[in-house]
Design an enzyme around this catalytic site. Structure first.
Site, PDB file in Angstrom:
ATOM      1  N   LYS A 123       4.016  -9.525   3.056  1.00  0.00           N
ATOM      2  CA  LYS A 123       3.724  -9.729   1.634  1.00  0.00           C
ATOM      3  C   LYS A 123       4.393  -8.637   0.799  1.00  0.00           C
ATOM      4  O   LYS A 123       4.094  -7.453   0.947  1.00  0.00           O
ATOM      5  CB  LYS A 123       2.216  -9.734   1.398  1.00  0.00           C
ATOM      6  CG  LYS A 123       1.860  -9.999  -0.058  1.00  0.00           C
ATOM      7  CD  LYS A 123       0.440 -10.457  -0.187  1.00  0.00           C
ATOM      8  CE  LYS A 123       0.016 -10.546  -1.629  1.00  0.00           C
ATOM      9  NZ  LYS A 123      -1.371 -10.987  -1.741  1.00  0.00           N
ATOM     10  N   CYS A 160       0.842  -1.201   0.000  1.00  0.00           N
ATOM     11  CA  CYS A 160       0.000   0.000   0.000  1.00  0.00           C
ATOM     12  C   CYS A 160       0.875   1.248   0.000  1.00  0.00           C
ATOM     13  O   CYS A 160       1.954   1.258   0.590  1.00  0.00           O
ATOM     14  CB  CYS A 160      -0.867   0.043   1.252  1.00  0.00           C
ATOM     15  SG  CYS A 160      -1.666  -1.497   1.610  1.00  0.00           S
ATOM     16  N   GLY A 180       1.246 -15.918  -7.551  1.00  0.00           N
ATOM     17  CA  GLY A 180       1.422 -15.209  -8.810  1.00  0.00           C
ATOM     18  C   GLY A 180       1.235 -16.199  -9.944  1.00  0.00           C
ATOM     19  O   GLY A 180       2.168 -16.899 -10.314  1.00  0.00           O
TER      20      GLY A 180
HETATM   21  C1  LIG Z   1      -9.110  -8.854  -7.483  1.00  0.00           C
HETATM   22  C2  LIG Z   1      -7.863  -8.961  -6.648  1.00  0.00           C
HETATM   23  C3  LIG Z   1      -7.840  -8.411  -5.363  1.00  0.00           C
HETATM   24  C4  LIG Z   1      -6.690  -8.492  -4.577  1.00  0.00           C
HETATM   25  N1  LIG Z   1      -6.701  -7.970  -3.317  1.00  0.00           N
HETATM   26  C5  LIG Z   1      -5.597  -8.107  -2.524  1.00  0.00           C
HETATM   27  C6  LIG Z   1      -5.609  -7.653  -1.164  1.00  0.00           C
HETATM   28  O1  LIG Z   1      -6.617  -7.153  -0.664  1.00  0.00           O
HETATM   29  N2  LIG Z   1      -4.466  -7.788  -0.434  1.00  0.00           N
HETATM   30  C7  LIG Z   1      -3.337  -8.365  -0.950  1.00  0.00           C
HETATM   31  O2  LIG Z   1      -2.331  -8.496  -0.243  1.00  0.00           O
HETATM   32  N3  LIG Z   1      -3.318  -8.838  -2.214  1.00  0.00           N
HETATM   33  C8  LIG Z   1      -4.417  -8.718  -3.012  1.00  0.00           C
HETATM   34  N4  LIG Z   1      -4.377  -9.208  -4.299  1.00  0.00           N
HETATM   35  C9  LIG Z   1      -3.160  -9.870  -4.794  1.00  0.00           C
HETATM   36  C10 LIG Z   1      -3.281 -11.382  -4.690  1.00  0.00           C
HETATM   37  O3  LIG Z   1      -3.465 -11.805  -3.349  1.00  0.00           O
HETATM   38  C11 LIG Z   1      -2.028 -12.065  -5.276  1.00  0.00           C
HETATM   39  O4  LIG Z   1      -0.891 -11.657  -4.553  1.00  0.00           O
HETATM   40  C12 LIG Z   1      -1.785 -11.719  -6.733  1.00  0.00           C
HETATM   41  O5  LIG Z   1      -3.016 -11.584  -7.418  1.00  0.00           O
HETATM   42  C13 LIG Z   1      -0.925 -12.750  -7.458  1.00  0.00           C
HETATM   43  O6  LIG Z   1      -1.552 -14.025  -7.502  1.00  0.00           O
HETATM   44  P1  LIG Z   1      -2.418 -14.560  -8.756  1.00  0.00           P
HETATM   45  O7  LIG Z   1      -1.604 -14.336  -9.992  1.00  0.00           O
HETATM   46  O8  LIG Z   1      -2.684 -15.990  -8.444  1.00  0.00           O
HETATM   47  O9  LIG Z   1      -3.652 -13.720  -8.809  1.00  0.00           O
HETATM   48  C14 LIG Z   1      -5.535  -9.132  -5.093  1.00  0.00           C
HETATM   49  C15 LIG Z   1      -5.564  -9.687  -6.387  1.00  0.00           C
HETATM   50  C16 LIG Z   1      -6.706  -9.629  -7.155  1.00  0.00           C
HETATM   51  C17 LIG Z   1      -6.716 -10.264  -8.522  1.00  0.00           C
END
Ligand SMILES: Cc1cc2nc3c(=O)[nH]c(=O)nc-3n(C[C@H](O)[C@H](O)[C@H](O)COP(=O)(O)O)c2cc1C
Ligand SMILES: Cc1cc2nc3c(=O)[nH]c(=O)nc-3n(C[C@H](O)[C@H](O)[C@H](O)COP(=O)(O)OP(=O)(O)OC[C@H]3O[C@@H](n4cnc5c(N)ncnc54)[C@H](O)[C@@H]3O)c2cc1C
Ligand code: FES
Lengths: 242, 306
Positions: free
Chosen positions: B166, B131, B244
């Site tokens: 994270k 953030c 990811g």
């Molecule tokens: C719609 C959406 C909302 C997300 N909200 C958060 C969040 O609130 N906090 C956070 O740490 N990561 C958030 N992320 C990141 C995911 O937790 C993850 O780290 C990232 O999407 C990579 O994984 P993926 O490729 O499997 O989506 C969000 C991702 C998506 C797609």
């Protein structure tokens, strides 16, 4: 929500850039007209949300405009193609509050869900008045289908090339008991401003999931933030904030 | 029988598959889809001290083999999460719960984590330092080792539960930041958050997202995420949650080989609500094929001669 494999039975062109596709498969997840499906297409990461136009025990129909690569790809898939689809998404329209003379207002790609709605309203004894708005004559579709259900149908085109000339709000009738609207947001706003009865409006948002997991489709309402894919796509007039 | 269990900061997971923060709401919403107790753990939507509406819509754009989101941490605030959402999840789910905490100042992070730390329904705290730092000119805390260290130190004092930090991938040296977090007292590292990205609508000549930029995730980022997990595994001695683009059991095993102890699944679960289950079910046959009986033996196994 149901996730299943659906098979394309047929696709036919209804009007300019407008196609109807019938999918065979499980429809047990649908509980109301105005719910939607979310279709996975080869080569596209996000699913494409489409309102269910109608459904029965064996399958469902969707009607869509080919506005981009995904909808174009869908329209070109041959009969027999198997698709991974989420069905029964969203709340849909409630037919409980319609009264005997509900007004159904559809604009362009917002027309399809009103067909399934009209059928179900008629099924419970109402006599819907239907207004369909399009830009121009070659985009008009489903006038006959609504008329065949025994609805009073008025078509309006913006350029006057078919039906009455003007916007749907230029041809609103008197004496209706309730309204249901689906179409582009400026149309929904105009309907909202002019309506003298209570009603329901169906909204669109870009969606990451379609089932309430991503908070991508949030909408402000009088009752706080709502998810268009789960708490919607249909909102009661009283809940809407612009 | 193969053994899928792994251990994260002393917490045992029956398998290493976890829905990623922000892609699974608060979990309980999906109890009617399948038995949540089959999951390795549940990671909650990013939670902040105060309620947030998030960004305006559109918040979602498509990408080749992925998606871009700009949700902007929409959440009802930590008190509502702890009083309503966690108890609702606990009614249908008995396994480990990970709270994902966001913030815009050191004090806010610490206050929020302290509350989560006191909540008996939460087992692990995941500190999202991607953030923007409102007191530090809007740069994310995760963008510099110094800021990361400052916030992790403060949060460490405020919480006793296992603390995972994270990390954002939008940095030049991920290993340095991971080391700073470890030095500041983190029990583990989660990575990666989304990659800064955008799309433009060519007919409107305008960015697709109301927020202009958003975060890319999904299969498109998998090789980047894997590389970063690899680098962080080399840099620290604490466990890693890798995420990811993880979409199938093979991806999960690849992440483990790179050094992850568990995986989180985000975008894949938005496309397929059963993705986590399918990955869990895919692991035993895959392990058999690979001649592995204990999944945790694979953690970091690709590093042996490097
Ligand atoms: C719609 C959406 C909302 C997300 N909200 C958060 C969040 O609130 N906090 C956070 O740490 N990561 C958030 N992320 C990141 C995911 O937790 C993850 O780290 C990232 O999407 C990579 O994984 P993926 O490729 O499997 O989506 C969000 C991702 C998506 C797609
Ligand atoms: C609940 C709901 C019901 C819908 N019902 C219908 C229907 O019955 N008939 C119909 O023609 N259209 C309907 N739409 C709009 C339809 O989803 C889009 O036209 C379609 O997704 C465009 O995909 P594309 O690949 O052709 O366009 P592209 O512009 O290439 O799509 C890029 C991305 O933006 C998304 N997107 C683009 N336009 C819209 C939009 N208007 N709403 C939501 N997402 C969009 C796409 O899904 C995709 O993720 C509905 C939308 C929603 C949210
Ligand atoms: S589209 Fe994901 S929550 Fe509505």
């Amino acid at each position: 929500m149901n996730k299943g494999i659906y098979s394309i039975e047929n696709t036919r062109q209804l009007a300019k850039n407008t196609f109807l596709t019938r999918l065979a498969g499980d429809t047990s997840a649908f509980c109301a007209p105005g719910q939607f499906i979310n279709i996975a297409l080869d080569g596209f990461f996000l699913r494409r949300p489409l309102s269910v136009c109608d459904w029965d025990g064996e399958g469902l129909t969707v009607i869509y405009k080919t506005v981009g690569k995904g909808t174009k790809a869908l329209a070109n898939l041959p009969a027999g193609t198997k698709l991974d689809v989420l069905t029964g998404l969203g709340n849909g329209f409630s037919v409980e509050t319609s009264g005997l003379r509900p007004l159904l207002i559809g604009g362009g790609a917002g027309v399809p869900p009103l067909y399934g709605l009209a059928k179900r309203l008629i099924g419970k004894g109402a006599r819907p008045v239907v207004i369909l708005g399009f830009n121009t004559a070659e985009e008009v579709f489903f006038e006959k289908e609504f008329a065949a259900l025994d609805c009073d149908v008025t078509v309006a085109t913006v350029d006057g090339s078919y039906g009455k000339k003007g916007l749907v709000t230029d041809v609103l009738p008197q004496g209706t008991t309730y309204f249901y609207a689906c179409g582009p947001e400026p149309m929904l706003k105009a309907v909202y401003d002019r309506a003298d009865t209570s009603g329901q409006l169906s909204f669109e948002r870009r969606m990451g999931c379609g089932f309430g997991a991503c908070m991508g489709c949030t909408c402000r309402t009088k009752y706080g933030a709502k998810l268009i894919c789960k708490d919607g796509p249909v909102l009661e007039k009283e809940a809407v904030v612009w | 029988m193969v053994d899928l269990s792994v251990s994260l900061g002393g917490i045992r997971l029956q398998n290493p598959v976890i829905p990623a923060s922000g892609t699974f709401g608060f979990g309980h919403e999906f109890a009617s889809y399948y038995d949540l107790n089959r999951l390795g753990a549940v990671c909650l939507k990013g939670t902040t001290l105060h309620p947030r509406f998030g960004n305006e819509t559109p918040r979602i754009a498509e990408a080749p083999a992925g998606m871009i989101n700009a949700v902007g941490l929409q959440n009802p605030g930590v008190d509502a999460v702890l009083q309503k959402e966690v108890p609702a999840l606990r009614k249908v789910y008995a396994g480990p719960v990970i709270a994902n905490i966001g913030g815009f100042s050191v004090e806010e992070y610490a206050a929020c984590c302290e509350k989560a730390d006191r909540c008996p329904g939460i087992d692990i705290i995941e500190l999202n330092i991607s953030c923007p730092n409102v007191h530090g000119g809007g740069m994310s805390f995760g963008a510099s080792a110094k800021d990361a260290e400052t916030v992790v130190k403060a949060v460490r004092k405020a919480c006793r539960k296992p603390l995972f930090v994270k990390l954002s991938p939008n940095v030049t040296d991920i290993a340095e930041i991971a080391r700073a977090c470890e030095a500041a007292g983190a029990d583990g590292i989660s990575l990666i958050n989304t990659l800064l990205a955008m799309r433009i609508d060519i007919t409107k000549r305008k960015p697709v997202l109301a927020n202009v930029t958003g975060g890319l995730s999904g299969p498109a980022v998998f090789p980047v995420a894997l590389r970063m997990v690899w680098q962080v595994y080399k840099a620290v001695n604490i466990p890693i949650m890798g995420m990811g683009g993880v979409s199938c059991a093979e991806d999960a095993v690849e992440m483990l080989l790179a050094g992850a102890t568990a995986v989180q699944v985000g975008a894949a679960g938005l496309k397929n609500p059963f993705a986590c289950l399918e990955i869990i079910d895919g692991l035993p046959p895959l392990m058999e094929k690979l001649g592995v009986t204990k999944l945790s033996d694979l953690v970091g196994a690709a590093h042996q001669s490097y």
